[in-house]
Design an enzyme around this catalytic site. Structure first.
Site, mmCIF file in Angstrom:
data_model
loop_
_atom_site.group_PDB
_atom_site.id
_atom_site.type_symbol
_atom_site.label_atom_id
_atom_site.label_comp_id
_atom_site.label_asym_id
_atom_site.label_seq_id
_atom_site.Cartn_x
_atom_site.Cartn_y
_atom_site.Cartn_z
ATOM 1 N N HIS A 181 -69.046 -53.110 37.776
ATOM 2 C CA HIS A 181 -68.578 -54.056 38.789
ATOM 3 C C HIS A 181 -67.842 -55.222 38.149
ATOM 4 C CE1 HIS A 181 -71.521 -52.400 41.976
ATOM 5 N NE2 HIS A 181 -70.306 -51.949 42.168
ATOM 6 N N GLU A 214 -35.282 -23.380 21.871
ATOM 7 C CA GLU A 214 -36.557 -23.872 21.334
ATOM 8 C C GLU A 214 -37.040 -23.097 20.117
ATOM 9 O OE1 GLU A 214 -39.454 -23.684 24.506
ATOM 10 O OE2 GLU A 214 -38.463 -21.956 25.386
ATOM 11 N N ASP A 266 -41.035 -27.608 20.875
ATOM 12 C CA ASP A 266 -41.234 -26.308 20.226
ATOM 13 C C ASP A 266 -40.236 -26.088 19.096
ATOM 14 O OD1 ASP A 266 -43.502 -25.190 21.311
ATOM 15 O OD2 ASP A 266 -42.463 -24.333 23.022
ATOM 16 N N CYS A 312 -34.753 -31.689 26.805
ATOM 17 C CA CYS A 312 -35.889 -31.938 27.692
ATOM 18 C C CYS A 312 -37.201 -32.122 26.941
ATOM 19 C CB CYS A 312 -36.030 -30.813 28.722
ATOM 20 S SG CYS A 312 -36.363 -29.195 28.001
#
Length: 961
Positions: A583, A821, A845, A892
């Site tokens: 809390h 990749e 990758d 990307c």
């Protein structure tokens, strides 16, 4: 396979002593054809060598190795003695389990016995039940609380994800693939909301009917920023009974000790499991493989326990090839329960000992000699070696300058200021009092005063979070059980203070041991009330708060403290203890005060006036050298904040260089629901829709209608029809299995059947996905991208499948691209470019495959930096091939979100950058601040650099800074 039968159990045996009891057991064995009569002599001899008493009224009499030839078939006989048999040394046996064994078939039942022995209730039922079926059930383990299944097959580390929802899908898929949850439970897991436990650790759970509740783990390659806090690792549980409790207790322990970051930093699956299973033990250790053919069964376990008792030290034993934690080696039952098999790696850790190396040498010698059993050589032996235990360094006396001390984010924010320690009042009071009515009156009066103060505060409060917590405190104070416990102590002659604090601590201590983190953190509320009432009972005044701005340092902060803080004075709070769902944390968030909790006792050594940086968003605080250094940081903080605010304000402006070269900045997503959020951050479209998460969100392959609806929803959410949606076709395998697809187990799945290779194995599945994409294509600018292509023949096989589907949709022609990749794809880009419309470089990758570094490797992963000259040269090769064939190139991977890399990629000729949404405003602002000629110069310098470090040392003009 040994099967314990009802006929093996006798509940009404009667014997005058142990010798007669053994004779009865052997008589039953002989009658059942288990042993020859000569086996009885071996049983009596065994009792003279080592007692077969295990504990809690259970013994396991059995023969010696020399009488093994008397065993005709492996079996067990259970005899119950209601009056009890003296088994020696005052140990009374009510249930004797006689064992006749040539092999190790009986060990499963024997190991289950250890759970009975440590469970008083089960032991008593075993000794008293009149039902043979119940004895069977207990001995077969059917009465046990299930234990949580934790296995490396359920762990995915260092996964390239950008949202918690992706991790949830992966974890649920892993559990489903192992048959550990039903399709309905899998769906419930996927749709559940994960709890932010703190320090990047998140948890989600579902109740299961499976007899094997289990834990799946997914850790992210990098920190993911979610709305409620950072995400690094997900613990996903299927829960049955109390199986989850040890895990929750362990997490709470790590949280209290400020060590949750160990989970988020660990990339090795085995070590990750060990972190979750047990506390590191301090002391000297030895590791040795068990050379006993039948494992650590009762006889060698008894031998080991006897030796450990003689060594005058605390000796902990672990099975490093098992799933349990460490046990004290004095218990035969607990040693058996570790489930050691031949060749398993044992670890002994010695504590409370003056000469640990001597003790470890004796243990090593005893194990090597077989602990009284025959030794069988171990293939690929592991030589015992004295090893220092991997434990945390002792707490420092002081914090070094510029040293980052980690904590948990209780409330977000960044603060710069000087420390001011908040010291709680100490209470001194007598325990006993003869004035019981007077003590009761004082207690009732203090209760009334505190209740009135809380209600007065409630009447004036307008903040909803504060109202809820004040209301809860008033209810706690009114709890009859709480008040009656205190009055009970007073009635027995105790003072009001002693009675009140005892009642508070009883409840608080019980709560903080609870497996539910939220309930555990409610302990602080009771202690807060305890403190407030004690201030009234003892007549002490609350410590005054400074009127000058400062950062509060405390052991733990109470909700009642936070309510009184002025955020213009208290710039941040740093505590040694505490939790992120307390809390106090909720109130700090409501008040806008940054709160860093769980930093450890070192914070209490910080002197008042010490200049500090408190960065709750990145979960650390740091001592700086001087006030002037603090001023410099304030300027940097203000500048960064202003830069980001400007970038965010201008986020909808195009990413166009000073001289008019435009680059498209788009987002990576994993579901259509994320499109609107990415647009709000200034995204100009979607550069990577990871369609595999649509497949993982369903217990079987999503239907045509489900797929079409998802793609259409993403296109409909676009701001304009000209904003692209690039969908990557199904990309599973490697770190992303698909449970309902038959995928072979591979030693190295990252070099196996992934992406397009899988699509070629399942062409009909690819056709179904392509049909859904064609049907959705009328909603906007849809492009399709194929992953993990390494050879032109793979692409042409994929293109044939595409052409078959395209014939079904005359008049619709989709733009087709491929992921670059793997190095072969980049080096052959000139061949691919003639047959495609675009390339998208997956730098994550590509980096892994080019540098031969596993992104999850605990040591080498830091070398997997995509801003490496080799990676940039492959990007340049790809861009040049694309230009010659009049197609475009995007990126990307994570490299796209790096401000320096974004400029270099622009200079290399990349024309699209796709990234997580939060990076978009900053990258667009970076592009707008530079001339394309500067970008080209920087790219040229980067290509000529010898290392990643040399590239990162370049300034924007290409000169080493």
């Amino acid at each position: 396979m040994l099967e314990l039968k009802s006929s093996d159990i006798r509940l009404d045996a009667d014997a005058a002593d142990k010798s007669v009891a053994i004779s009865l057991i052997v008589a039953d064995m002989v009658a059942d054809g288990m042993v020859a009569p000569g086996y009885e002599a071996g049983m009596h001899v065994r009792e003279t060598q080592t007692s077969t008493y295990l504990g809690n009224g259970i013994a396991i009499p059995h023969g010696t190795p020399e009488t093994k030839d008397q065993v005709l078939k492996t079996g067990i006989k259970v005899l119950r003695f209601k009056q009890g048999i003296d088994w020696g040394d005052g140990q009374i046996v009510y249930t004797a389990i006689g064992i006749a064994a040539k092999s190790d078939e009986h060990l499963t039942i024997l190991r289950q016995l250890t759970h009975v022995i440590v469970n008083d209730e089960l032991s008593e039922r075993l000794h008293k039940t009149e039902q043979v079926a119940e004895v069977l059930s207990i001995l077969k383990g059917e009465q046990f609380e299930p234990t949580l299944h934790m296995d490396t097959h359920l762990i995915r580390t260092n996964v390239d994800i950008q949202y918690v929802t992706e991790a949830i899908s992966l974890a649920a898929s892993a559990l489903f693939a192992q048959g550990l949850c039903s399709t309905q439970e899998r769906d419930e897991l996927i749709n559940s909301e994960a709890l932010d436990f703190g320090d990047g650790v998140w948890i989600n759970t579902v109740k299961t009917t499976n007899s094997r509740p289990a834990l799946a783990i997914v850790s992210s390659q990098s920190t993911v920023q979610e709305a409620s806090g950072p995400f690094n690792i997900l613990l996903s549980l299927t829960s049955n009974g109390k199986a989850h409790k040890p895990l929750y207790d362990r997490l709470l322990q790590l949280q209290r000790d400020g060590k949750l970051s160990q989970l988020t930093n660990e990339k090795n699956a085995d070590k990750l499991l060990r972190l979750l299973k047990m506390e590191a033990l301090e002391g000297e250790s030895i590791e040795i493989r068990l050379p006993i053919e039948q494992g650590l069964h009762a006889r060698p376990a008894s031998h080991l326990a006897k030796l450990i008792k003689q060594l005058n030290a605390d000796i902990w034993v672990e099975n490093l090839d098992g799933n349990d934690g460490a046990v004290l080696g004095t218990s035969v039952a607990r040693l058996i329960g570790l489930g050691f098999s031949h060749g398993d790696l044992m670890r002994f850790t010695v504590t409370k000992c003056d000469d640990p190396l001597s003790v470890l040498h004796q243990l090593s010698t005893a194990v090597s000699e077989g602990l009284g059993d025959e030794v069988k050589p171990i293939t690929a032996t592991h030589s015992p070696q004295i090893l220092p235990t991997a434990v945390e360094a002792p707490a420092q006396e002081s914090v070094e300058y510029n040293e980052k001390i980690s904590g948990l984010c209780g409330a977000p924010g960044l603060a710069l200021g000087t420390a001011r320690t908040k010291i709680k009042q100490d209470f001194s009071y007598p325990e006993n009092s003869k004035d019981r009515p007077g003590e009761s009156h004082r207690f009732q009066d203090a209760l009334h005063q505190l209740s009135k103060a809380l209600n007065d505060s409630l009447a004036q409060e307008t903040n909803e979070a504060k109202i809820q917590i004040l209301t809860m405190h008033i209810e706690l104070l009114d709890d009859p059980e709480f008040v009656e416990a205190t009055q009970g102590f007073i009635s027995s002659g105790k003072t009001a203070e002693w009675s009140w604090m005892s009642s508070v601590e009883q409840i608080a201590s019980s709560l903080e041991q609870h497996s539910d983190a939220l309930l555990a953190e409610r302990a602080s509320d009771y202690r807060d009330l305890g403190y407030q009432l004690m201030m009234i009972l003892t007549g002490q005044q609350e410590q005054l708060t400074d009127t000058q701005p400062h950062i509060v340092i405390a052991d733990e902060i109470n909700p009642s403290d936070v309510v009184k803080f002025d955020k213009n004075i208290v710039q941040a709070i740093v505590t040694a203890k505490g939790g992120v769902t307390s809390h106090a944390a909720i109130l700090a968030r409501a008040a806008g005060i940054p709160l860093l909790v769980g930093c450890g006792p070192i914070v209490l050594n910080i002197a008042d006036g010490t200049p500090l940086v408190v960065d709750c968003d990145n979960r650390f605080f740091m001592v700086v050298e001087s006030d002037s250094a603090l001023d410099d940081l304030r300027e940097e903080q203000a500048q960064r904040k202003a830069d980001y605010e400007r970038a965010y304000e201008d986020r909808f402006l195009p990413a166009t260089t000073v001289d008019g070269v435009n680059i498209e900045v788009v987002a990576n997503i994993s579901s259509s629901s994320q499109v609107e959020d990415t647009l709000e951050f200034g995204s100009e479209g979607v550069g990577l829709f990871r369609s595999e998460f649509l497949y993982m969100a369903h217990p079987q392959e999503p239907t045509h209608e489900q797929q079409v609806a998802e793609y259409k929803a993403a296109l409909d959410a676009m701001a304009t029809e000209n904003q692209p949606l690039i969908v990557r076709t199904l990309d599973v395998g490697g770190d992303k299995p698909l449970p309902y697809l038959a995928m072979p187990q591979e030693d190295n799945p990252f070099l196996g059947v992934r992406g397009a290779r899988l699509s070629l194995l399942y062409p009909d599945m690819l056709k179904r996905q392509l049909r859904a994409l064609f049907e959705a294509a009328d909603r906007g600018l849809l492009r399709v991208m194929f992953p993990m292509l390494s050879d032109i023949t793979e692409w042409r096989a994929i293109k044939e499948i595409y052409n078959e589907v395209a014939d079904e949709f005359p008049g619709i022609q989709l733009e087709l691209g491929m992921m670059i990749e793997v190095p072969s794809a980049a080096l052959m880009a000139d061949v691919f470019a003639k047959e495609l419309d675009f390339f998208s470089v997956g730098t994550n990758d590509l980096t892994q495959y080019t540098l031969a570094v596993d992104r999850g490797h605990p040591v080498l992963s830091k070398q997997a930096d995509s801003l490496h000259p080799a990676i940039l040269r492959l990007v340049k090769t790809t861009v040049d091939a694309a230009k010659r064939n009049d197609i475009w190139v995007g990126v990307c991977g994570e490299l796209a979100a790096d401000p320096l890399a974004a400029v270099i990629l622009l200079g290399l000729g990349v024309r699209e950058l796709s990234m997580s949404q939060t990076a978009i405003p900053q990258i667009k602002a970076q592009i707008r601040s530079i001339d394309s000629s500067e970008a080209k110069a920087l790219a040229t310098a980067a290509l000529e650099a010898e290392s990643t470090e040399a590239i990162r040392a370049l300034d924007r003009t290409g000169v080493t800074a």
